[in-house]
Write a protein that holds these residues in place. Structure first.
Motif, PDB file in Angstrom:
ATOM      1  N   ASP A 103       0.810  -1.214   0.000  1.00  0.00           N
ATOM      2  CA  ASP A 103       0.000   0.000   0.000  1.00  0.00           C
ATOM      3  C   ASP A 103       0.846   1.268   0.000  1.00  0.00           C
ATOM      4  O   ASP A 103       0.397   2.323  -0.448  1.00  0.00           O
ATOM      5  N   GLY A 151       0.985   4.750  -2.850  1.00  0.00           N
ATOM      6  CA  GLY A 151      -0.242   4.237  -3.443  1.00  0.00           C
ATOM      7  C   GLY A 151      -0.259   4.268  -4.952  1.00  0.00           C
ATOM      8  O   GLY A 151      -1.100   3.616  -5.587  1.00  0.00           O
ATOM      9  N   SER A 194      -0.342  -8.118  -1.954  1.00  0.00           N
ATOM     10  CA  SER A 194      -0.003  -6.787  -1.466  1.00  0.00           C
ATOM     11  C   SER A 194       0.316  -6.849   0.020  1.00  0.00           C
ATOM     12  O   SER A 194       0.032  -7.840   0.698  1.00  0.00           O
ATOM     13  N   CYS A 232       0.660  -4.601   3.886  1.00  0.00           N
ATOM     14  CA  CYS A 232       0.224  -3.463   4.685  1.00  0.00           C
ATOM     15  C   CYS A 232       0.935  -3.491   6.028  1.00  0.00           C
ATOM     16  O   CYS A 232       1.496  -4.511   6.424  1.00  0.00           O
ATOM     17  N   SER A 243      -6.409  -0.597   5.158  1.00  0.00           N
ATOM     18  CA  SER A 243      -5.382  -0.690   4.123  1.00  0.00           C
ATOM     19  C   SER A 243      -5.831  -1.596   2.980  1.00  0.00           C
ATOM     20  O   SER A 243      -5.610  -1.285   1.800  1.00  0.00           O
ATOM     21  N   THR A 271      -6.208  -0.716  -0.992  1.00  0.00           N
ATOM     22  CA  THR A 271      -5.535  -1.492  -2.032  1.00  0.00           C
ATOM     23  C   THR A 271      -6.532  -1.973  -3.078  1.00  0.00           C
ATOM     24  O   THR A 271      -6.288  -1.865  -4.287  1.00  0.00           O
TER      25      THR A 271
END
Length: 319
Positions: free
Chosen positions: A59, A64, A88, A90, A113, A117
């Protein structure tokens, strides 16, 4: 080709991962540009060309923008999402008015988060969520509840970690109903701590390598419990590009010449040779450098070659 004992959750994606931190332009935030999209498209196409199916995000990457530009690629190519798996991370928070840069594995932050995402990627699910860094204030039961909710709503399929040692994995796993599926560590010929934790144990060299001892048992825990190891920084930030730079760089180039391949492929093949079936994460945004990794899964380093590179990179004989 060397046989890779990948975790059951990863056998359909192959042994290499593409790390998307280089995508999305600068770290200043704001919208992505057409130039950012073009750069990301070229890098992702190069990764797909060499058989990569697992794409790794976080993230925080480019604040971002890495996820946002990848989401734009998915929007423009309706078939892309079905050909890949998304991972991903976080848990890292930048400094703000409330506090300095910090780690946050509270349930509230994890779930917030993930929602961010999903929005940036333009998808309704990520295949694997990694907890980016160990949070000293982490409460495993709270993490387990957060993951349970994310799993139940279909937002996340599997949970893993990043930069956690064996004790931290075991502590977290004790509260989870499902197994952790991955741990992403910095491992390369330039970052040998996880390996040196085993080879220098019970020897005076251990005192000279205190950073390595923190990782004692981590590789073994992952293999015993089926946690897929991933290696970030696998290309060692270009440290071995110049054969004149060091004895280790020269060894990499000589092994590459013997196999008629590239130094990049040798760096990755060295990781793949480990019995844990380590998945190297390729973090370059340069299509040429990505393509230079293609042979990694097609060459098999001998035991002697593997040790030659290891000892050369250590700069010191083994105990």
């Amino acid at each position: 080709m060397f046989s890779l004992p990948l975790n059951a959750h990863f056998t359909d994606v192959g042994p290499l991962v593409y790390g998307c931190m280089a995508l999305g332009g600068d770290w200043g935030g704001g919208p992505v540009s057409e130039a950012d999209v073009a750069h990301a498209h070229a890098a992702v196409e190069a990764a797909l060309d060499i058989g990569i199916k697992l794409f790794d995000h976080a993230d925080i990457y480019r604040r971002g923008k890495a996820e946002a530009v990848f989401g734009e690629l998915i929007r423009r190519d309706a078939g892309l999402r079905g050909r890949i798996r998304l991972q991903s991370k976080c848990g890292i928070r930048f400094a703000d008015d409330a506090a300095p840069g910090r780690y946050d594995l509270s349930a509230e932050h994890i779930e917030k988060s993930v929602d961010g995402t999903l929005q940036r990627l333009g998808v309704d699910r990520i295949d694997i969520l990694l907890l980016h860094r160990p949070d000293p204030l982490m409460q495993p039961a709270e993490v387990a509840r957060a993951f349970g909710r994310l799993k139940a709503t279909g937002k996340v399929a599997h949970l893993g970690v990043s930069n956690m040692h064996a004790g931290q994995m075991a502590w977290l796993q004790s509260t989870l109903a499902e197994p952790l599926v991955a741990n992403q560590l910095e491992i390369s010929l330039a970052k040998l701590d996880a390996l040196d934790a085993g080879t220098t144990f019970n020897d005076p060299q251990a005192a000279a390598r205190p950073g390595a001892m923190a990782w004692a048992g981590t590789l073994e825990y992952a293999q015993r419990h089926g946690v897929q190891l991933q290696a970030w920084g696998s290309l060692a930030q270009g440290r071995f590009n110049d054969p004149a730079a060091s004895a280790a760089a020269r060894a990499v180039h000589e092994v590459a010449e013997a196999h008629r391949t590239t130094p990049n492929a040798v760096l990755l093949a060295w990781l793949l040779r480990h019995p844990a079936g380590i998945q190297p994460v390729i973090g370059s945004g340069n299509p040429e450098r990505i393509h230079a990794c293609a042979d990694a899964t097609r060459i098999a380093l001998s035991r002697e070659e593997w040790y030659r590179l290891y000892v050369a990179a250590r700069g010191q004989s083994l105990p």
